[in-house]
Design a protein around this motif. Structure first.
Motif, PDB file in Angstrom:
ATOM      1  N   LEU A 126       0.809  -1.224   0.000  1.00  0.00           N
ATOM      2  CA  LEU A 126       0.000   0.000   0.000  1.00  0.00           C
ATOM      3  C   LEU A 126       0.842   1.274   0.000  1.00  0.00           C
ATOM      4  CD1 LEU A 126      -2.751  -1.091   2.557  1.00  0.00           C
ATOM      5  CD2 LEU A 126      -3.027  -0.825   0.084  1.00  0.00           C
ATOM      6  N   MET A 127       2.126   1.175   0.317  1.00  0.00           N
ATOM      7  CA  MET A 127       2.963   2.355   0.441  1.00  0.00           C
ATOM      8  C   MET A 127       3.450   2.912  -0.898  1.00  0.00           C
ATOM      9  SD  MET A 127       3.012   3.140   3.607  1.00  0.00           S
ATOM     10  CE  MET A 127       4.377   4.284   3.796  1.00  0.00           C
ATOM     11  N   ARG A 128       3.406   2.105  -1.956  1.00  0.00           N
ATOM     12  CA  ARG A 128       3.886   2.574  -3.265  1.00  0.00           C
ATOM     13  C   ARG A 128       2.812   2.374  -4.315  1.00  0.00           C
ATOM     14  NH1 ARG A 128       8.481   5.568  -2.898  1.00  0.00           N
ATOM     15  NH2 ARG A 128       8.533   5.314  -5.166  1.00  0.00           N
ATOM     16  N   ASP A 129       2.495   3.452  -5.060  1.00  0.00           N
ATOM     17  CA  ASP A 129       1.471   3.343  -6.096  1.00  0.00           C
ATOM     18  C   ASP A 129       1.897   2.415  -7.228  1.00  0.00           C
ATOM     19  OD1 ASP A 129       3.434   4.939  -7.130  1.00  0.00           O
ATOM     20  OD2 ASP A 129       2.114   6.605  -7.682  1.00  0.00           O
ATOM     21  N   PHE A 130       3.222   2.185  -7.372  1.00  0.00           N
ATOM     22  CA  PHE A 130       3.697   1.252  -8.394  1.00  0.00           C
ATOM     23  C   PHE A 130       3.115  -0.144  -8.180  1.00  0.00           C
ATOM     24  CE2 PHE A 130       6.769  -2.090  -9.533  1.00  0.00           C
ATOM     25  CZ  PHE A 130       6.871  -1.882 -10.904  1.00  0.00           C
ATOM     26  N   PHE A 131       2.990  -0.551  -6.915  1.00  0.00           N
ATOM     27  CA  PHE A 131       2.495  -1.889  -6.608  1.00  0.00           C
ATOM     28  C   PHE A 131       1.000  -2.016  -6.887  1.00  0.00           C
ATOM     29  CE2 PHE A 131       6.163  -2.043  -3.421  1.00  0.00           C
ATOM     30  CZ  PHE A 131       6.986  -2.719  -4.316  1.00  0.00           C
ATOM     31  N   TYR A 132       0.205  -1.049  -6.425  1.00  0.00           N
ATOM     32  CA  TYR A 132      -1.240  -1.210  -6.631  1.00  0.00           C
ATOM     33  C   TYR A 132      -1.715  -0.681  -7.984  1.00  0.00           C
ATOM     34  CZ  TYR A 132      -1.277   3.391  -4.226  1.00  0.00           C
ATOM     35  OH  TYR A 132      -1.038   4.685  -3.822  1.00  0.00           O
ATOM     36  N   THR A 150       0.053  -2.297 -10.652  1.00  0.00           N
ATOM     37  CA  THR A 150       0.666  -3.380 -11.428  1.00  0.00           C
ATOM     38  C   THR A 150      -0.073  -4.677 -11.124  1.00  0.00           C
ATOM     39  OG1 THR A 150       2.817  -2.278 -11.244  1.00  0.00           O
ATOM     40  CG2 THR A 150       2.815  -4.586 -11.953  1.00  0.00           C
ATOM     41  N   MET A 151      -0.510  -5.383 -12.162  1.00  0.00           N
ATOM     42  CA  MET A 151      -1.412  -6.518 -11.990  1.00  0.00           C
ATOM     43  C   MET A 151      -0.844  -7.619 -11.104  1.00  0.00           C
ATOM     44  SD  MET A 151      -3.415  -8.730 -14.878  1.00  0.00           S
ATOM     45  CE  MET A 151      -4.849  -9.687 -14.449  1.00  0.00           C
ATOM     46  N   ARG A 152       0.422  -7.992 -11.311  1.00  0.00           N
ATOM     47  CA  ARG A 152       0.945  -9.126 -10.540  1.00  0.00           C
ATOM     48  C   ARG A 152       1.018  -8.810  -9.056  1.00  0.00           C
ATOM     49  NH1 ARG A 152       7.449  -9.661 -11.345  1.00  0.00           N
ATOM     50  NH2 ARG A 152       7.934  -7.478 -11.724  1.00  0.00           N
ATOM     51  N   TYR A 153       1.274  -7.543  -8.711  1.00  0.00           N
ATOM     52  CA  TYR A 153       1.309  -7.174  -7.295  1.00  0.00           C
ATOM     53  C   TYR A 153      -0.097  -7.060  -6.710  1.00  0.00           C
ATOM     54  CZ  TYR A 153       6.230  -6.221  -8.213  1.00  0.00           C
ATOM     55  OH  TYR A 153       7.557  -6.345  -8.571  1.00  0.00           O
ATOM     56  N   ILE A 154      -1.039  -6.645  -7.528  1.00  0.00           N
ATOM     57  CA  ILE A 154      -2.439  -6.607  -7.067  1.00  0.00           C
ATOM     58  C   ILE A 154      -2.915  -8.020  -6.743  1.00  0.00           C
ATOM     59  CG2 ILE A 154      -4.822  -6.105  -7.753  1.00  0.00           C
ATOM     60  CD1 ILE A 154      -3.720  -3.805  -9.454  1.00  0.00           C
ATOM     61  N   LEU A 155      -2.603  -8.972  -7.632  1.00  0.00           N
ATOM     62  CA  LEU A 155      -2.988 -10.366  -7.395  1.00  0.00           C
ATOM     63  C   LEU A 155      -2.261 -10.930  -6.179  1.00  0.00           C
ATOM     64  CD1 LEU A 155      -3.072 -11.735 -11.062  1.00  0.00           C
ATOM     65  CD2 LEU A 155      -5.010 -11.114  -9.614  1.00  0.00           C
ATOM     66  N   PHE A 156      -1.000 -10.520  -6.006  1.00  0.00           N
ATOM     67  CA  PHE A 156      -0.243 -10.935  -4.824  1.00  0.00           C
ATOM     68  C   PHE A 156      -0.928 -10.443  -3.555  1.00  0.00           C
ATOM     69  CE2 PHE A 156       3.449  -9.655  -1.974  1.00  0.00           C
ATOM     70  CZ  PHE A 156       3.544 -10.903  -1.375  1.00  0.00           C
ATOM     71  N   GLY A 168       0.881  -5.115 -21.568  1.00  0.00           N
ATOM     72  CA  GLY A 168       0.326  -3.859 -21.060  1.00  0.00           C
ATOM     73  C   GLY A 168      -1.166  -3.754 -21.270  1.00  0.00           C
ATOM     74  N   GLU A 169      -1.650  -4.294 -22.382  1.00  0.00           N
ATOM     75  CA  GLU A 169      -3.082  -4.242 -22.702  1.00  0.00           C
ATOM     76  C   GLU A 169      -3.881  -5.252 -21.886  1.00  0.00           C
ATOM     77  OE1 GLU A 169      -5.983  -5.559 -26.425  1.00  0.00           O
ATOM     78  OE2 GLU A 169      -3.829  -5.345 -26.750  1.00  0.00           O
ATOM     79  N   LEU A 170      -3.379  -6.504 -21.806  1.00  0.00           N
ATOM     80  CA  LEU A 170      -4.127  -7.578 -21.150  1.00  0.00           C
ATOM     81  C   LEU A 170      -4.004  -7.545 -19.629  1.00  0.00           C
ATOM     82  CD1 LEU A 170      -3.274 -10.553 -23.553  1.00  0.00           C
ATOM     83  CD2 LEU A 170      -5.387  -9.217 -23.476  1.00  0.00           C
ATOM     84  N   CYS A 171      -2.926  -6.956 -19.124  1.00  0.00           N
ATOM     85  CA  CYS A 171      -2.680  -6.978 -17.683  1.00  0.00           C
ATOM     86  C   CYS A 171      -2.653  -5.569 -17.093  1.00  0.00           C
ATOM     87  CB  CYS A 171      -1.368  -7.709 -17.382  1.00  0.00           C
ATOM     88  SG  CYS A 171      -1.367  -9.420 -17.938  1.00  0.00           S
ATOM     89  N   SER A 172      -3.563  -4.736 -17.534  1.00  0.00           N
ATOM     90  CA  SER A 172      -3.678  -3.371 -17.017  1.00  0.00           C
ATOM     91  C   SER A 172      -4.348  -3.373 -15.645  1.00  0.00           C
ATOM     92  CB  SER A 172      -4.496  -2.507 -17.985  1.00  0.00           C
ATOM     93  OG  SER A 172      -5.818  -3.013 -18.091  1.00  0.00           O
ATOM     94  N   THR A 173      -4.370  -2.211 -14.985  1.00  0.00           N
ATOM     95  CA  THR A 173      -5.027  -2.095 -13.679  1.00  0.00           C
ATOM     96  C   THR A 173      -6.509  -2.407 -13.786  1.00  0.00           C
ATOM     97  OG1 THR A 173      -3.451  -0.341 -13.090  1.00  0.00           O
ATOM     98  CG2 THR A 173      -5.414  -0.562 -11.708  1.00  0.00           C
ATOM     99  N   ARG A 174      -7.133  -1.955 -14.874  1.00  0.00           N
ATOM    100  CA  ARG A 174      -8.563  -2.227 -15.070  1.00  0.00           C
ATOM    101  C   ARG A 174      -8.806  -3.725 -15.229  1.00  0.00           C
ATOM    102  NH1 ARG A 174     -12.478   0.715 -19.583  1.00  0.00           N
ATOM    103  NH2 ARG A 174     -14.416  -0.302 -18.932  1.00  0.00           N
ATOM    104  N   SER A 175      -7.925  -4.399 -15.972  1.00  0.00           N
ATOM    105  CA  SER A 175      -8.042  -5.848 -16.145  1.00  0.00           C
ATOM    106  C   SER A 175      -7.873  -6.566 -14.807  1.00  0.00           C
ATOM    107  CB  SER A 175      -6.995  -6.353 -17.134  1.00  0.00           C
ATOM    108  OG  SER A 175      -7.187  -5.788 -18.413  1.00  0.00           O
ATOM    109  N   ALA A 176      -6.985  -6.024 -13.967  1.00  0.00           N
ATOM    110  CA  ALA A 176      -6.767  -6.624 -12.645  1.00  0.00           C
ATOM    111  C   ALA A 176      -8.028  -6.537 -11.791  1.00  0.00           C
ATOM    112  CB  ALA A 176      -5.606  -5.927 -11.942  1.00  0.00           C
ATOM    113  N   LEU A 177      -8.705  -5.395 -11.842  1.00  0.00           N
ATOM    114  CA  LEU A 177      -9.948  -5.225 -11.074  1.00  0.00           C
ATOM    115  C   LEU A 177     -11.038  -6.165 -11.583  1.00  0.00           C
ATOM    116  CD1 LEU A 177     -10.004  -1.327 -10.721  1.00  0.00           C
ATOM    117  CD2 LEU A 177      -9.280  -3.021  -9.031  1.00  0.00           C
ATOM    118  N   HIS A 178     -11.131  -6.300 -12.905  1.00  0.00           N
ATOM    119  CA  HIS A 178     -12.079  -7.257 -13.476  1.00  0.00           C
ATOM    120  C   HIS A 178     -11.704  -8.681 -13.052  1.00  0.00           C
ATOM    121  CE1 HIS A 178     -13.174  -4.270 -16.934  1.00  0.00           C
ATOM    122  NE2 HIS A 178     -13.788  -3.992 -15.793  1.00  0.00           N
TER     123      HIS A 178
END
Length: 310
Positions: free
Chosen positions: A37-43, A45-51, A119-129
């Protein structure tokens, strides 16, 4: 009499050990979530969101199973409607972790085998979906089991008190068979996905060279670790059958087997996620080290900021 007291003492020691382990893993997960939660890079990026989803899922699962363990050990009874709520949460998060692991494997597959579309398939929006899809798929087994239960249970069942356990909602033998069949179907699909991704990444790894080859082999090892986690989760499905068979022969052996299954096939798989992504991922590890040391040491501070500039 001394033998009985000794047995109870040993069981008590085991319960204390589980409390220590669960508390330790929850603290580690909390530190990892704080780092996320401390770095916007992590939330973003899809792999870190899933992590982060696996960390949250594992924490909820560990907490709920530990509560049930304590209630069962001290023979605390609760209302069945409260037990039903606990079962719904536990049933959901039993599947969230393995389904998320499968999604993380697919993300690695896209990153390595389809880098131009990553970049297209693993965007932040794709992660939320993806999060919605993961929770939707994970809720299906629970919905099926509870639909059968609601159709079979009488109204008086919800007002009764008892020791909460998953078996209370399996009123017929065939219900247990349906639950097992659904679980095994899920894990079959997940295992096929893991194997497919592994084979495809292996082909890319053999053809790659230099830094690309190093990155690809690291992704391959990550997929293998996900596969190992899924294997442990799959064995967890067989534990109730093994425990039921052992219970018919020896009660103390049943307690020993159940304790072993809980530590090996419930605690262990959910403690591998911090190892796989929290420690093996270089960027996350530098961030974790920086925040764990509260930014006190300048060499870590400069190294940490350099990682995010690069």
């Amino acid at each position: 009499m001394a033998t009985n007291n000794s047995s109870v003492y040993k069981i008590n020691d085991r319960v204390i050990l589980v409390q220590v382990l669960v508390s330790l893993f929850l603290c580690i997960n909390f530190l990892l979530m704080t780092t996320f939660l401390m770095r916007d890079f992590f939330y973003t990026t899809m792999r870190y969101i899933l992590f982060a989803i696996t960390l949250l899922s594992d924490s909820v699962f560990l907490l709920m199973t530990d509560i049930l363990l304590i209630l069962s050990y001290f023979h605390f009874t609760i209302q069945m409607w409260l037990c039903l709520i606990m079962y719904i949460v536990l049933s959901l998060y039993t599947f969230v972790t393995p389904v998320t692991l499968t999604a993380m494997t697919l993300e690695r597959y896209v990153a390595i085998c389809m880098p131009l579309r990553h970049g297209e398939l693993c965007s932040t929006r794709s992660a939320l979906h993806g999060i919605l899809i993961i929770h939707g798929l994970s809720s299906v087994p629970c919905i099926v089991v509870l639909s059968i239960f609601f159709a079979s249970a009488t109204h008086s069942f919800y007002t009764k008190s008892g020791i909460c356990s998953v078996e209370m909602f399996i009123l017929h033998t065939w219900q247990g068979h349906i639950r097992s069949a659904i679980s095994e179907f899920y894990f079959l699909i997940m295992c096929i996905t893991i194997v497919f991704s592994y084979v495809k990444i292996m082909k890319v790894a053999r053809a790659a060279s230099g830094e690309s080859k190093k990155s690809t082999w690291k992704g391959l090892r990550t997929v293998l670790l996900h596969g190992f986690q899924l294997l442990l989760c799959l064995i967890q499905l067989w534990c109730p059958f093994i425990e039921a068979a052992v219970l018919q022969t020896n009660f103390m052996l049943f307690i020993n087997v159940r304790y072993f299954n809980y530590v090996t096939f419930i605690l262990a798989p959910r403690c591998l996620s911090p190892l796989i992504y929290g420690l093996r991922d270089e960027i996350f590890f530098h961030a974790l080290k920086y925040y764990a040391l509260c930014g006190l040491y300048k060499k870590y501070q400069s190294s940490f900021h350099d990682k995010f500039k690069s």
